[in-house]
Design a protein around this motif. Structure first.
Motif, short mmCIF file in Angstrom:
data_model
loop_
_atom_site.label_atom_id
_atom_site.label_comp_id
_atom_site.label_asym_id
_atom_site.label_seq_id
_atom_site.Cartn_x
_atom_site.Cartn_y
_atom_site.Cartn_z
N SER A 71 4.15 2.76 -11.04
CA SER A 71 3.96 1.30 -11.50
C SER A 71 4.15 0.27 -10.20
N VAL A 72 3.84 -0.84 -10.51
CA VAL A 72 3.97 -1.77 -9.47
C VAL A 72 5.39 -1.95 -9.21
N ASP A 73 6.17 -1.90 -9.90
CA ASP A 73 7.62 -1.94 -9.82
C ASP A 73 8.06 -1.03 -8.69
N ASP A 74 7.21 0.20 -8.77
CA ASP A 74 7.68 1.13 -7.80
C ASP A 74 7.04 1.08 -6.37
N LEU A 75 6.03 0.19 -6.44
CA LEU A 75 5.11 -0.27 -5.51
C LEU A 75 5.90 -1.06 -4.29
N ALA A 76 6.21 -2.21 -4.96
CA ALA A 76 6.88 -3.34 -4.26
C ALA A 76 7.90 -3.00 -3.07
N PRO A 77 8.75 -1.92 -3.25
CA PRO A 77 9.64 -1.85 -2.13
C PRO A 77 9.11 -1.34 -0.99
N TYR A 78 7.89 -0.70 -0.92
CA TYR A 78 7.37 -0.23 0.33
C TYR A 78 6.75 -1.46 1.37
N TYR A 79 6.69 -2.62 0.62
CA TYR A 79 6.50 -3.98 1.27
C TYR A 79 7.93 -4.37 2.11
N GLY A 80 8.89 -3.79 1.85
CA GLY A 80 10.14 -4.28 2.29
C GLY A 80 10.39 -5.81 1.97
N ASP A 81 10.85 -6.60 2.90
CA ASP A 81 10.68 -8.06 2.74
C ASP A 81 9.51 -8.84 2.61
N GLY A 82 8.35 -8.17 2.75
CA GLY A 82 7.03 -8.69 2.88
C GLY A 82 6.28 -8.80 4.28
N SER A 83 7.49 -8.51 5.41
CA SER A 83 6.83 -8.43 6.53
C SER A 83 7.49 -7.45 7.54
N ASP A 84 8.23 -6.48 6.99
CA ASP A 84 8.88 -5.60 7.75
C ASP A 84 8.55 -4.29 7.63
N GLU A 85 7.72 -3.93 6.43
CA GLU A 85 7.30 -2.63 6.05
C GLU A 85 5.86 -2.51 6.27
N LEU A 86 5.16 -1.99 5.20
CA LEU A 86 3.71 -2.01 4.85
C LEU A 86 3.09 -3.31 5.08
N GLY A 87 1.78 -3.51 5.71
CA GLY A 87 0.88 -4.39 5.60
C GLY A 87 0.16 -4.41 4.22
N LEU A 88 -0.23 -3.40 3.62
CA LEU A 88 -0.88 -3.25 2.72
C LEU A 88 -0.60 -1.82 2.03
N ALA A 89 -0.46 -1.80 0.56
CA ALA A 89 -0.10 -0.67 -0.19
C ALA A 89 -1.01 -0.21 -1.19
N TRP A 90 -1.33 0.79 -1.25
CA TRP A 90 -2.33 1.44 -2.50
C TRP A 90 -1.79 1.26 -3.77
N ASN A 91 -2.71 0.46 -4.73
CA ASN A 91 -2.13 0.10 -6.00
C ASN A 91 -2.86 1.05 -7.12
N LEU A 92 -2.18 2.03 -7.08
CA LEU A 92 -2.59 3.12 -8.42
C LEU A 92 -2.72 2.42 -9.58
N PRO A 93 -1.67 1.68 -9.96
CA PRO A 93 -1.88 1.14 -11.39
C PRO A 93 -3.22 0.44 -11.53
N PHE A 94 -3.59 -0.33 -10.71
CA PHE A 94 -4.73 -1.13 -10.62
C PHE A 94 -5.95 -0.36 -10.72
N LEU A 95 -5.98 0.91 -10.13
CA LEU A 95 -7.12 1.66 -9.65
C LEU A 95 -7.26 2.39 -11.13
N GLY A 96 -5.99 2.75 -11.89
CA GLY A 96 -6.17 3.75 -12.95
C GLY A 96 -6.13 3.11 -14.13
N CYS A 97 -5.95 1.64 -14.32
CA CYS A 97 -6.09 0.97 -15.43
C CYS A 97 -7.61 0.90 -16.18
N ASP A 98 -7.81 0.50 -17.42
CA ASP A 98 -8.96 0.43 -18.31
C ASP A 98 -9.73 -0.71 -17.53
N PHE A 99 -11.07 -0.65 -17.75
CA PHE A 99 -11.78 -1.78 -17.42
C PHE A 99 -12.08 -3.07 -18.59
#
Length: 553
Positions: free
Chosen positions: A278-306
């Motif tokens: 879920s994106v709730d599990d994804l968000a912590p990998y950004y840290g405060d938005g500037s101190d961890e990842l610059g971009l993170a893979w969004n599996l929920p978007f990739l896996g959702c229905d069209f």
């Protein structure tokens, strides 16, 4: 060593403005006739990417590997696989791409190595080896059982008994991919050195593979049973990978890498493969938005229905969950089991493929194109005797989305002169770059023109975004301060979006006959049709009509 070409372009977090293009190098372009794509082939086709409007290339693994998992089992972190070329070839690619203002991002696999890596060879040679601590070892139980119930991502037990030393070693994927022990400070020091090696060589960032598996529970507590909110794979295997990965200490390592990445000018990108449900599990990998990842893979978007409902829900949840200064990434195709959007979402329909591209390239965030997305390239059909290379036990064969790029009609599809390409080339009816470049209404022409429009209007890159009301099956969103409206009908029936506050001009339509149309209060859409509209606000006196259902304002 070449100078960093990205120093000649704008600084800051450059990936926020970028269109990123993902290449599976073995399938891009074979220049020496051995059936495998190579780095020289990436150089040879850079002009295609410059013409398309790409800002950065992300290459799937190029490092030496025995290819049990096709590059994701690395045997040397600071070299190039001989099938693909040499470090000199990579330097040439960095330089040639920089001349076209295109950055280069590599794949890094810090969670595990190949069992042929010198570290693991030394570790299994002797229990007293100083490299033993680089991996996770445990003695068998009294009955010879593994240390716990952990499974790997390919469904097998996560422990293999090493007969030579009499201990089990941990692996999150294949047994030939022993897991690194990130509780060892020596492992962390090795990867700081590896990052600097590549960044000093002019590489503009790293896509970090399987980031959620980096750190395991130190006490090896068992994994719990999977629940309804876990990933499809976890539900299929019946186990949630809670303790075999996803530990809070992961974030400390990411912050350390970010400090290294930010010490360069311009900063280097850290793009995490965050395979979380879920994106709730994804968000912590950004840290405060500037101190961890610059971009993170969004599996929920990739896996959702069209569908409009599913896509809107994931995008809105992503925007709400991420820290305010974080920047989302959007991808619709992948080299992994999810496969290509033209198959999974669009069922081979070019009109639907154009709609998917309109969505991907106008959402607020960084769009990631997978090679062939720009021509509506579909997954290959996995048939017996077709030369399957992927031996991992996955729900869907990954070879199907790794087949050679379709450059031109004819034998080899413009990919190779070899009669035996590493994976089968597509059939005669497959779309190709050559044919679509000559067709103004093609998926490729649409993709290129849309990227050009995106580049011209900063509101479509960094401007605000909000969804607006639309009929069932239609997705509609504004960019900027109401400057642009994107509408996509993903339903099976025609639809009308009604507005009473703005007129507009169609900048581009998935049906190119609608380009430059002037629209007033109604936007009509055929099934699988989308429009990007530049809006012109009406005077307040002209906006006095009230609209019923389907009103978007």
């Amino acid at each position: 060593m070449n100078s960093d070409p990205s120093r000649d372009t704008s600084g800051g977090e450059w990936w926020r403005d970028a269109v990123v293009y993902n290449i599976y190098p073995r399938s891009w372009r074979d220049t020496n006739g051995d059936g495998h794509g190579d780095l020289s082939g990436v150089v040879e086709r850079l002009d295609h990417l410059a013409w398309l409007g790409v800002d950065a290339i992300w290459l799937n693994p190029i490092m030496p590997s025995p290819n049990r998992d096709w590059g994701y089992d690395i045997a040397d972190y600071t070299a190039v696989h001989p099938d693909l070329g040499t470090l000199a070839d990579l330097d040439l690619l960095v330089e040639a791409a920089g001349q076209r203002r295109i950055r280069l991002v590599l794949d890094l696999v810090p969670s595990h190595t190949s069992d042929e890596h010198p570290w693991f060879r030394a570790a299994r040679s002797d229990r007293g080896s100083p490299f033993r601590e680089y991996y996770v070892w445990r003695t068998p139980g009294t009955d010879g059982a593994p240390p716990n119930n952990w499974l790997g991502y390919f469904g097998q037990p996560a422990w293999t008994l090493d007969e030579r030393t009499g201990e089990y070693y941990l692996h999150t994927f294949l047994p030939q991919q022993p897991k690194l022990n990130w509780w060892s400070s020596r492992v962390a020091e090795e990867f700081e050195r590896i990052l600097r090696f590549w960044f000093d060589r002019g590489i503009s960032g790293m896509r970090i593979d399987a980031l959620q598996t980096l750190v395991h529970d130190r006490t090896l507590r068992p994994n719990p049973a999977a629940g309804d909110r876990d990933t499809p794979l976890e539900r299929r295997l019946g186990q949630r990978f809670l303790r075999s990965g996803a530990q809070p200490e992961t974030h400390g390592f990411i912050r350390g890498w970010r400090r290294i990445a930010d010490s360069y000018t311009p900063p280097r990108l850290l793009f995490g493969e965050t395979w979380v449900p879920s994106v709730d599990d994804l968000a912590p990998y950004y840290g405060d938005g500037s101190d961890e990842l610059g971009l993170a893979w969004n599996l929920p978007f990739l896996g959702c229905d069209f569908t409009a409902r599913s896509l809107r829900a994931v995008v809105e949840r992503t925007v709400a969950a991420l820290p305010p200064s974080a920047w989302p990434a959007w991808a619709m195709s992948t080299h992994d089991g999810e496969g290509r959007a033209a198959t999974r979402w669009c069922h081979g329909d070019p009109a639907a493929a154009r709609c998917a591209l309109l969505l991907l390239l106008t959402l607020r965030g960084t769009p990631i194109l997978y090679y062939g997305d720009e021509i509506g390239m579909t997954d290959a059909v996995d048939t017996p005797g077709s030369g399957r290379r992927d031996t991992a036990e996955t729900a869907a064969p990954r070879d199907r989305s790794r087949t050679p790029m379709q450059w031109a009609p004819g034998p080899g599809a413009g990919f190779t002169s070899s009669p035996r390409p590493w994976l089968p080339v597509p059939g005669a009816d497959a779309p190709t770059v050559v044919e679509q470049r000559a067709a103004p209404g093609s998926v490729l022409s649409f993709c290129r023109d849309l990227i050009t429009i995106r580049r011209r209007h900063h509101e479509l890159v960094s401007g605000a975004m909000r969804f607006v009301p639309a009929p069932e099956g239609v997705l509609a969103w504004e960019r900027g301060d109401g400057d642009f409206l994107a509408v996509v009908n993903l339903g099976p029936a025609p639809a009308v979006v009604t507005r009473d506050t703005a007129d507009g001009e169609v900048l581009i339509g998935t049906d190119r006959h609608r380009d430059h149309q002037t629209l007033t209060d109604q936007v009509s859409l055929a099934p699988y049709e989308g429009l990007l509209i530049r809006l012109t606000r009406r005077p307040a006196a002209d906006s006095d009509r009230s609209r019923e259902s389907g009103r978007a304002s």
